[in-house]
Design a protein around this motif. Structure first.
Motif, mmCIF file in Angstrom:
data_model
loop_
_atom_site.group_PDB
_atom_site.id
_atom_site.type_symbol
_atom_site.label_atom_id
_atom_site.label_comp_id
_atom_site.label_asym_id
_atom_site.label_seq_id
_atom_site.Cartn_x
_atom_site.Cartn_y
_atom_site.Cartn_z
ATOM 1 N N ALA A 20 -9.212 4.857 3.570
ATOM 2 C CA ALA A 20 -8.483 5.746 4.478
ATOM 3 C C ALA A 20 -8.982 7.184 4.335
ATOM 4 O O ALA A 20 -8.517 8.070 5.050
ATOM 5 C CB ALA A 20 -6.987 5.668 4.182
ATOM 6 N N GLY A 71 -8.142 -5.689 3.835
ATOM 7 C CA GLY A 71 -6.857 -6.370 3.965
ATOM 8 C C GLY A 71 -5.726 -5.478 3.476
ATOM 9 O O GLY A 71 -5.729 -4.273 3.727
ATOM 10 N N THR A 82 1.353 -3.267 6.634
ATOM 11 C CA THR A 82 1.259 -3.262 5.156
ATOM 12 C C THR A 82 1.864 -1.967 4.608
ATOM 13 O O THR A 82 2.535 -1.972 3.574
ATOM 14 C CB THR A 82 -0.222 -3.356 4.698
ATOM 15 O OG1 THR A 82 -0.863 -4.409 5.397
ATOM 16 C CG2 THR A 82 -0.317 -3.585 3.208
ATOM 17 N N GLY A 83 1.598 -0.866 5.321
ATOM 18 C CA GLY A 83 2.078 0.435 4.865
ATOM 19 C C GLY A 83 3.600 0.516 4.779
ATOM 20 O O GLY A 83 4.148 1.329 4.018
ATOM 21 N N PHE A 127 0.714 3.155 11.739
ATOM 22 C CA PHE A 127 0.419 2.020 12.627
ATOM 23 C C PHE A 127 0.241 0.712 11.860
ATOM 24 O O PHE A 127 -0.132 -0.297 12.438
ATOM 25 C CB PHE A 127 -0.869 2.306 13.420
ATOM 26 C CG PHE A 127 -2.022 2.686 12.532
ATOM 27 C CD1 PHE A 127 -2.807 1.717 11.935
ATOM 28 C CD2 PHE A 127 -2.294 4.023 12.264
ATOM 29 C CE1 PHE A 127 -3.843 2.063 11.082
ATOM 30 C CE2 PHE A 127 -3.342 4.384 11.416
ATOM 31 C CZ PHE A 127 -4.108 3.400 10.825
ATOM 32 N N CYS A 128 0.510 0.734 10.550
ATOM 33 C CA CYS A 128 0.135 -0.407 9.699
ATOM 34 C C CYS A 128 1.354 -1.081 9.090
ATOM 35 O O CYS A 128 2.184 -0.433 8.451
ATOM 36 C CB CYS A 128 -0.796 0.110 8.607
ATOM 37 S SG CYS A 128 -1.187 -1.122 7.367
ATOM 38 N N GLY A 157 -3.761 -3.001 1.362
ATOM 39 C CA GLY A 157 -4.073 -2.023 0.328
ATOM 40 C C GLY A 157 -5.229 -1.118 0.650
ATOM 41 O O GLY A 157 -6.015 -1.354 1.560
ATOM 42 N N GLU A 158 -5.285 -0.025 -0.098
ATOM 43 C CA GLU A 158 -6.402 0.933 -0.025
ATOM 44 C C GLU A 158 -7.303 0.619 -1.213
ATOM 45 O O GLU A 158 -6.929 0.881 -2.369
ATOM 46 C CB GLU A 158 -5.852 2.359 -0.087
ATOM 47 C CG GLU A 158 -6.809 3.429 -0.585
ATOM 48 C CD GLU A 158 -8.008 3.687 0.324
ATOM 49 O OE1 GLU A 158 -7.854 3.606 1.560
ATOM 50 O OE2 GLU A 158 -9.096 3.965 -0.218
ATOM 51 N N CYS A 191 0.871 -1.186 0.000
ATOM 52 C CA CYS A 191 0.000 0.000 0.000
ATOM 53 C C CYS A 191 0.900 1.226 0.000
ATOM 54 O O CYS A 191 1.936 1.244 0.651
ATOM 55 C CB CYS A 191 -0.886 0.006 1.251
ATOM 56 S SG CYS A 191 -2.039 1.394 1.305
ATOM 57 N N LEU A 248 -0.067 4.252 1.023
ATOM 58 C CA LEU A 248 -0.543 5.310 1.916
ATOM 59 C C LEU A 248 0.239 5.417 3.228
ATOM 60 O O LEU A 248 0.116 6.403 3.940
ATOM 61 C CB LEU A 248 -2.042 5.161 2.190
ATOM 62 C CG LEU A 248 -2.949 5.330 0.965
ATOM 63 C CD1 LEU A 248 -4.400 5.452 1.376
ATOM 64 C CD2 LEU A 248 -2.552 6.536 0.122
ATOM 65 N N ALA A 249 1.016 4.397 3.555
ATOM 66 C CA ALA A 249 1.997 4.488 4.638
ATOM 67 C C ALA A 249 1.425 4.956 5.981
ATOM 68 O O ALA A 249 2.026 5.806 6.656
ATOM 69 C CB ALA A 249 3.158 5.398 4.216
ATOM 70 N N CYS A 250 0.273 4.437 6.376
ATOM 71 C CA CYS A 250 -0.231 4.768 7.717
ATOM 72 C C CYS A 250 0.768 4.226 8.746
ATOM 73 O O CYS A 250 1.239 3.091 8.619
ATOM 74 C CB CYS A 250 -1.605 4.159 7.934
ATOM 75 S SG CYS A 250 -2.807 4.737 6.722
HETATM 76 S S1 SF4 Z 1 -3.402 -0.838 4.168
HETATM 77 FE FE1 SF4 Z 1 -4.889 0.636 5.030
HETATM 78 S S2 SF4 Z 1 -4.070 1.134 7.054
HETATM 79 FE FE2 SF4 Z 1 -2.413 0.156 5.896
HETATM 80 S S3 SF4 Z 1 -1.234 1.844 4.965
HETATM 81 FE FE3 SF4 Z 1 -2.778 1.207 3.468
HETATM 82 S S4 SF4 Z 1 -4.546 2.528 3.851
HETATM 83 FE FE4 SF4 Z 1 -3.222 2.684 5.649
#
Ligand code: SF4
Length: 348
Positions: A195, A159, A121-122, A118-119, A161-162, A112, A114-116
């Motif tokens: 997001a 899951g 995946t990010g 706390f995540c 990805g955005e 993903c 978006l690099a949140c």
């Molecule tokens: S998977 Fe969701 S929470 Fe994780 S970085 Fe991407 S948008 Fe943010």
């Protein structure tokens, strides 16, 4: 010529293909029933189609699912599936049973962008978008792995990805999740999470896809949200909430707000107060998700008492608020923990 995977291929486009070849478009219905209802993946076995049509389909299409490479079972009964895609990349889905409800959390991207903060995946960055076949294929492959009593009843696109960042493939897959000739889930049982991509939420609301929309909010002031969700720079909270206030909901439907609670960051009393104000006038329910610590994360779980008092404050304001205990935490299957790391297969 590269064959197209019919799993995930839009019904309307199959009708167009048939018309182009002077074949009655209703045959698309029959083909879909074979694939999605009877799970027949071999054109030659579709006995109510002419030989010529079966041959034509074989020249242009194939039918295949992502391969389950490994699965891990959590102590709480959830199962994390690791899928291997055709190019060798891997993604994850998590199946979560709870009484009659069997929820599958599916991925829409490998990684993903978006690099949140706390995540997990990010932290991967975006490797690539999934195709609609790969999104839908997760659900079909999981159903094939499970017995009749455990078939997926609810799908959440939460899951890796955005989902809205992979717009076309996600929309095609969601359409097929609720199409009677395909996976035929009720639109109330499909939830797309975002997001907060305001422009894409506005585009999505034009699709006539009345599935549930969940917004990963996670903070109540722009400074905090920007720190943990960089997308907030592009779409600050007031812009996001304005868009949601105007989101066209069917009667008795509500938006879901996901709120991952990070100890000392977004779980304070003032956050609860601000959240109550932000939600005012929007039909909603709130899911509070106490953060579950994983190794490389800088964040801490919230204090249990603080979670309860946060909830109490919102309940007292007449909001519907659930505390969602993370599922599959022992196998890195909880919210924000999917990173498609290689796993050891679960004991049978
Ligand atoms: S998977 Fe969701 S929470 Fe994780 S970085 Fe991407 S948008 Fe943010």
């Amino acid at each position: 010529m590269k064959l197209i995977n019919l799993i995930g291929f839009p019904h309307a486009r199959l009708q167009e293909f048939l018309l182009e070849h002077r074949i009655e478009p209703y045959r698309a219905h029959q083909i879909f029933i074979w694939i999605y209802h009877y799970k027949v993946y071999d054109f030659d076995s579709m006995t109510n189609l002419s030989k010529a049509l079966r041959a034509l389909l074989g020249e242009h299409f194939h039918i295949s699912l992502p391969r389950i490479q490994a699965k891990t079972t959590s102590q709480d009964g959830s199962v994390k599936y690791l899928f291997e895609l055709e190019d060798g990349l891997t993604i994850e889905s998590v199946w979560m049973p709870s009484d009659e409800r069997k929820t599958l959390c599916v991925s829409t991207q490998v990684g993903c962008r978006l690099a949140c903060a706390f995540c997990l995946t990010g932290t991967m960055g975006l490797k690539r978008n999934l195709t609609s076949s790969e999104i839908l294929g997760q659900q079909i492959a999981v159903n094939e792995d499970l017995d009749e009593d455990n078939q997926v009843t609810n799908t959440v696109l939460m899951g890796m990805g955005e989902p809205l960042d992979n717009y076309d493939a996600t929309v095609d897959a969601v359409r097929l999740m609720i199409l009677p000739e395909a996976l035929k889930l009720s639109s109330r049982r499909v939830t797309l999470s975002t997001a907060g991509q305001v422009d894409l939420i506005k585009k999505f609301q034009e699709e006539d896809l009345p599935v549930n929309l969940a917004i990963s909010l996670n903070a109540t002031d722009n400074k905090t949200r920007q720190d943990i969700m960089p997308i907030n720079k592009k779409y600050p909270i007031e812009v996001l909430m304005e868009c949601l206030r105007n989101y066209p909901l069917k009667p008795s439907r509500r938006l879901t707000f996901e709120y991952v609670m990070l100890g000392g960051i977004n779980d304070r009393d003032e956050d609860a107060r601000r959240l109550a104000k932000l939600l005012h006038g929007i039909p909603n329910k709130v899911n509070l998700i106490p953060f579950n610590k994983f190794a490389p994360s800088e964040f801490d779980p919230p204090d249990e008492e603080q979670v309860l008092s946060f909830q109490q404050y919102l309940l007292a304001k007449n909001y519907t608020v659930f505390i969602r205990r993370n599922r599959a935490t022992d196998i890195l299957g909880a919210c924000g923990q999917l990173a498609a790391q290689p796993l050891s297969p679960a004991p049978a």
